[in-house]
Write a protein that holds these residues in place. Sequence first.
Motif, mmCIF file in Angstrom:
data_model
loop_
_atom_site.group_PDB
_atom_site.id
_atom_site.type_symbol
_atom_site.label_atom_id
_atom_site.label_comp_id
_atom_site.label_asym_id
_atom_site.label_seq_id
_atom_site.Cartn_x
_atom_site.Cartn_y
_atom_site.Cartn_z
ATOM 1 N N LYS A 193 3.228 3.370 2.265
ATOM 2 C CA LYS A 193 4.622 3.320 2.718
ATOM 3 C C LYS A 193 5.596 2.973 1.595
ATOM 4 O O LYS A 193 6.615 3.635 1.416
ATOM 5 C CB LYS A 193 4.779 2.292 3.845
ATOM 6 C CG LYS A 193 4.207 2.717 5.174
ATOM 7 C CD LYS A 193 4.589 1.746 6.270
ATOM 8 C CE LYS A 193 4.019 0.359 6.069
ATOM 9 N NZ LYS A 193 2.555 0.315 6.199
ATOM 10 N N THR A 194 5.290 1.908 0.870
ATOM 11 C CA THR A 194 6.253 1.411 -0.110
ATOM 12 C C THR A 194 6.458 2.406 -1.240
ATOM 13 O O THR A 194 7.599 2.705 -1.624
ATOM 14 C CB THR A 194 5.786 0.051 -0.662
ATOM 15 O OG1 THR A 194 5.768 -0.897 0.409
ATOM 16 C CG2 THR A 194 6.721 -0.436 -1.756
ATOM 17 N N GLU A 232 10.975 1.976 5.491
ATOM 18 C CA GLU A 232 9.559 1.895 5.815
ATOM 19 C C GLU A 232 9.437 1.634 7.315
ATOM 20 O O GLU A 232 10.090 0.737 7.844
ATOM 21 C CB GLU A 232 8.885 0.758 5.044
ATOM 22 C CG GLU A 232 8.764 1.009 3.564
ATOM 23 C CD GLU A 232 7.906 -0.043 2.882
ATOM 24 O OE1 GLU A 232 7.006 -0.600 3.536
ATOM 25 O OE2 GLU A 232 8.146 -0.303 1.698
ATOM 26 N N THR A 250 8.307 5.534 0.141
ATOM 27 C CA THR A 250 9.712 5.236 0.423
ATOM 28 C C THR A 250 10.518 5.138 -0.861
ATOM 29 O O THR A 250 11.648 5.643 -0.943
ATOM 30 C CB THR A 250 9.837 3.927 1.224
ATOM 31 O OG1 THR A 250 9.030 4.009 2.399
ATOM 32 C CG2 THR A 250 11.274 3.673 1.642
ATOM 33 N N GLY A 267 9.899 -1.804 0.453
ATOM 34 C CA GLY A 267 8.965 -2.916 0.620
ATOM 35 C C GLY A 267 8.380 -3.401 -0.690
ATOM 36 O O GLY A 267 7.345 -4.072 -0.715
ATOM 37 N N ASN A 287 1.529 10.721 -2.065
ATOM 38 C CA ASN A 287 2.802 10.061 -1.761
ATOM 39 C C ASN A 287 3.980 10.845 -2.341
ATOM 40 O O ASN A 287 5.023 10.995 -1.696
ATOM 41 C CB ASN A 287 2.810 8.642 -2.320
ATOM 42 C CG ASN A 287 1.786 7.737 -1.671
ATOM 43 O OD1 ASN A 287 1.378 7.962 -0.536
ATOM 44 N ND2 ASN A 287 1.355 6.711 -2.388
ATOM 45 N N VAL A 295 9.286 6.343 6.783
ATOM 46 C CA VAL A 295 7.937 6.539 6.243
ATOM 47 C C VAL A 295 6.984 5.579 6.940
ATOM 48 O O VAL A 295 7.114 4.363 6.814
ATOM 49 C CB VAL A 295 7.911 6.304 4.722
ATOM 50 C CG1 VAL A 295 6.491 6.442 4.183
ATOM 51 C CG2 VAL A 295 8.852 7.276 4.020
ATOM 52 N N ASP A 334 7.221 0.128 9.706
ATOM 53 C CA ASP A 334 6.094 -0.803 9.610
ATOM 54 C C ASP A 334 5.372 -0.922 10.949
ATOM 55 O O ASP A 334 5.971 -1.270 11.971
ATOM 56 C CB ASP A 334 6.611 -2.168 9.169
ATOM 57 C CG ASP A 334 5.502 -3.138 8.840
ATOM 58 O OD1 ASP A 334 4.319 -2.746 8.933
ATOM 59 O OD2 ASP A 334 5.812 -4.289 8.487
#
Length: 449
Positions: A124-125, A168, A128, A147, A279, A118, A170
């Motif tokens: 992201k967090t 994630e 995920t 994360g 999301n 992701v 990053d």
Amino acid sequence: MNLNNIHNIYFIGIGGIGMSALARYFHASNKKVAGYDKTQTEITDSLVDLGIEVHFEDSIANVSDSFLNYDTTLVVYTPAIPKDNKELTYFKNDKNFTVLKRSEILGLITENTYCLAVAGTHGKTTTTSILGHLLYECGVELTAFLGGISENYNSNLILNGNKVSVVEADEFDRSFLTLSPDLACITSMDADHLDIYGDASELIKTFKDFSEKIKPNGKLFIKNGLPLEGITYGIEDDSDYSVNNIKIENGAYVFDVKMPNATLERVQFNLPGRHNLSNALIALAMAAEYGCPHQQLAKALASYKGVKRRFTYQIKTEELVFIDDYAHHPEEINAVHQAVREMYPNKEVLVVFQPHLFSRTQDFADDFAASLSQFDEVLLLDIYPAREMPIEGVTSSWLLEKIKNKNKQLVSKNELVAKIKESKARIVLTLGAGDIGAEVKHIKEALYV
């Protein structure tokens, strides 16, 4: 490198959210794990409870002898660690030790698994953690590195096997270019980390580079409107995967999901905010493309509880609502604002914001001011420096002047609770990625009285 031949893993910056997930993973894999961090926190306490050695003084004298054997030890560090860190300098200067970044370790772990990654400057967090939860509930043998701390699992690691990995991806420090995912998504490409990239065009180029890391026969999912080719997703639009017929029932979203070959009706999701709905959609789409049964996914989505410090309700009563969130970018603040106004129309909202990084504050000062001006009352804390030295002229006082809202104040942490109690607002938000999270407990205790 064959990780099976490594017996000891030493972490420099073990208390970081991503680093601690890796520490848990290796501990569960029966490796001997230890590490250093500059500050004792709930995360480091939880690692110690597992039997992991953690110390808080930067000195090689504190490292156990077993970790000083370069034949059996791997050293992992985070880019957030200062370059003059004594322990990191020691291991790097001894050319016999293998010293790798956290992202490189993730790359090694995931290269022999079916990897779902992701990416994106926001979301992201949460995405995920939703994806990890959906796969777990569908019985997939997976490891998910998060994360943040999942409310469902009270951990930043979901461990149910090692056939599939969820990570994630990053963009900070271009870390995600170490990954080679089978399925990947990009949620957003808003300008950020300009201290690393210089300008937004370079950031976008790096996201395109990441998209080319996907394995042959892999799939890329993109938020509708981004300048990339892939399977699209969006809210109430013509995307390949889209959310439609959105309603709010008993504080939860109820909606339909249009998929390429099917429609899921009356799906429930309990997190507020259109950003969270987005999301949830992409997590569901990736899990569906992996092969999870649709109805099982809908059931799993309804049981998802969230991530700590992502629109986390600390107090939720008829008289008072207190929400804490990690938002540290103008677009994230806008997303929180949308969620609050949708859930609590016609209520006064007080926001407490701690800017994160001098460079980010400088780069997005006008955008921060515009996003904060939307709230009814603003309390601004000093800038959290993290890894940076101050930039002349870039201060919270400077940012405060730009906010077009008469109900605004610069406050210290010591007076924060008193200022919040003085406010007539019944919706209170604390936002930021620095150490503002440490103040939440005190605020909550004071407001409960």
